[in-house]
Design an enzyme around this catalytic site. Structure first.
Site, PDB file in Angstrom:
ATOM      1  N   ARG A 235      46.019  35.686  43.516  1.00  0.00           N
ATOM      2  CA  ARG A 235      44.593  35.827  43.245  1.00  0.00           C
ATOM      3  C   ARG A 235      44.100  37.091  43.933  1.00  0.00           C
ATOM      4  O   ARG A 235      44.470  37.365  45.086  1.00  0.00           O
ATOM      5  CB  ARG A 235      43.814  34.609  43.770  1.00  0.00           C
ATOM      6  CG  ARG A 235      44.093  33.335  42.975  1.00  0.00           C
ATOM      7  CD  ARG A 235      43.491  33.415  41.572  1.00  0.00           C
ATOM      8  NE  ARG A 235      43.842  32.267  40.750  1.00  0.00           N
ATOM      9  CZ  ARG A 235      44.871  32.234  39.912  1.00  0.00           C
ATOM     10  NH1 ARG A 235      45.670  33.277  39.806  1.00  0.00           N
ATOM     11  NH2 ARG A 235      45.118  31.165  39.187  1.00  0.00           N
ATOM     12  N   ASP A 259      48.934  42.572  40.321  1.00  0.00           N
ATOM     13  CA  ASP A 259      48.611  42.038  38.998  1.00  0.00           C
ATOM     14  C   ASP A 259      47.229  41.411  39.010  1.00  0.00           C
ATOM     15  O   ASP A 259      46.664  41.132  37.964  1.00  0.00           O
ATOM     16  CB  ASP A 259      49.660  41.000  38.581  1.00  0.00           C
ATOM     17  CG  ASP A 259      49.480  40.542  37.132  1.00  0.00           C
ATOM     18  OD1 ASP A 259      49.356  41.419  36.251  1.00  0.00           O
ATOM     19  OD2 ASP A 259      49.464  39.328  36.883  1.00  0.00           O
ATOM     20  N   GLU A 264      38.209  41.779  39.199  1.00  0.00           N
ATOM     21  CA  GLU A 264      38.959  42.037  37.972  1.00  0.00           C
ATOM     22  C   GLU A 264      38.271  41.544  36.705  1.00  0.00           C
ATOM     23  O   GLU A 264      38.606  41.989  35.603  1.00  0.00           O
ATOM     24  CB  GLU A 264      40.350  41.421  38.061  1.00  0.00           C
ATOM     25  CG  GLU A 264      40.367  39.913  38.100  1.00  0.00           C
ATOM     26  CD  GLU A 264      41.784  39.353  38.170  1.00  0.00           C
ATOM     27  OE1 GLU A 264      41.978  38.243  37.669  1.00  0.00           O
ATOM     28  OE2 GLU A 264      42.678  40.015  38.714  1.00  0.00           O
ATOM     29  N   HIS A 295      46.492  41.541  35.205  1.00  0.00           N
ATOM     30  CA  HIS A 295      46.608  40.080  35.264  1.00  0.00           C
ATOM     31  C   HIS A 295      47.391  39.537  34.064  1.00  0.00           C
ATOM     32  O   HIS A 295      46.921  38.675  33.320  1.00  0.00           O
ATOM     33  CB  HIS A 295      45.231  39.416  35.340  1.00  0.00           C
ATOM     34  CG  HIS A 295      45.273  38.067  35.992  1.00  0.00           C
ATOM     35  ND1 HIS A 295      44.275  37.587  36.797  1.00  0.00           N
ATOM     36  CD2 HIS A 295      46.210  37.081  35.962  1.00  0.00           C
ATOM     37  CE1 HIS A 295      44.577  36.377  37.234  1.00  0.00           C
ATOM     38  NE2 HIS A 295      45.750  36.050  36.733  1.00  0.00           N
TER      39      HIS A 295
END
Length: 329
Positions: A235, A259, A264, A295
């Site tokens: 996260r 990622d 985000e 992500h």
């Protein structure tokens, strides 16, 4: 017939949803908007709802309205449930479920890809080649089998990561409050400081909680070896992004791959036409020793199907009064 509304459906999910509906006695409607204060009215007339989104589900008004519509549950076809207000859900008799293990392999394989990219200095190589520089100076790499991989959070995904790196011959250590006997032949449990101080690759696989929020900060990066690589596929907010930027700028670590990152929801899954509304992300994208992915750890055909199927299975089970193994509220 049971009626279920699925919020924020992506194009890639539509066939799996259609296949599920064809094989089950259920009516499934879809839309392309997240659940929020502005869209909660769309749930009126349905027995159950499911969503996937990066941002919050909205204010307490959402939960109150869902309750007034007679809805008993909210299904999340994702792992992270920090987007839900669990207190508001409980107050309004709403059961919240997630999909905790859609495909641990999907995330672990992305972590491996990121690790290989970092270890072989591929970002630096590509950056040089774009300028006509094909020299070897400074890009000699180590080999995975000769490295120690440190995992923070050895749950379903973290343990899959551990098995991949162990299969490649790496020494794997992990910090996790839960010690799983089935991993005894794969990794060694240690404390957090030992991971940070000794690992050549540190990879994050924790949920986002009050305890893990910003757990990776300047103090942690200073503990890491200057030759170490950092990966976050858990996260975004478990890492204090500005501290990661500083650690890279000050050469306190050798490189990073992320990622997930703070803020985000403003960028992931969107074509911004070259405009990046995130100053820290802009800096990371310009660094040749940093690899950023939007992500996509979950984004494989196996995982997408599992997320749809498991979320729908749980919703139907709860509506039939049978409960679920994936209740988080």
């Amino acid at each position: 017939m049971m009626k279920i509304l699925m919020y924020n459906v992506r194009t890639d999910e539509e066939q799996d949803i259609s296949n599920y509906q064809a094989s089950h006695n259920v009516e499934i409607a879809t839309n392309h908007v997240p659940l929020s204060d502005d869209t909660v009215e769309l749930a009126k007339g349905y027995d159950g709802i499911i969503t996937q989104q990066h941002g919050s589900l909205g204010s307490e008004k959402v939960y109150e309205q869902l309750h007034s519509f007679g809805i008993k549950q909210v299904g999340l076809r994702i792992t992270g449930y920090e987007i839900a207000n669990l207190d508001a859900a409980r107050k309004n008799d709403l059961v919240v479920t997630n999909v905790p293990a859609y495909s641990p392999r999907s995330v672990s394989e992305l972590v491996l890809a990121h690790a290989m990219w970092l270890v072989r200095h591929m970002g630096i190589v590509t950056d040089r080649e774009s300028q006509g520089n094909f020299s070897w100076d400074g890009i000699e790499s180590g080999e995975i089998h000769d490295m120690t991989v440190g995992i923070i959070g050895a749950g379903k995904i973290g343990s899959a990561v551990a098995r991949i790196f162990r299969a490649l011959g790496a020494t794997v250590i992990a910090a996790d409050p839960i010690k799983r006997p089935e991993l005894n032949d794969t990794l060694t449990y240690v404390d957090h400081d030992t991971v940070f101080k000794t690992a050549d690759i540190v990879t994050m696989h924790t949920p986002l909680t009050d305890e893990t929020h910003h757990m990776i900060d300047t103090e942690v990066f200073k503990k890491m070896k200057p030759s170490a690589f950092f990966i976050n596929a858990s996260r975004g907010p478990v890492v204090k992004t500005e501290d990661l930027v500083s650690a890279l700028e000050n050469h306190e670590i050798a490189g990073a791959a992320i990622d997930t990152y703070e803020g985000e929801s403003a960028t992931v899954g969107k074509d911004l036409n070259g405009e990046v509304p995130n100053a820290n992300l802009q800096k990371l994208l310009k660094m040749p020793n940093v690899n950023v992915s939007p992500h996509i750890g979950f984004y494989t055909n196996v995982a997408v199907k599992n997320m749809v199927d498991i979320a729908l299975d749980d919703t139907i089970s709860i509506l039939n009064g049978n409960g679920s193994l994936h209740i988080v509220s």
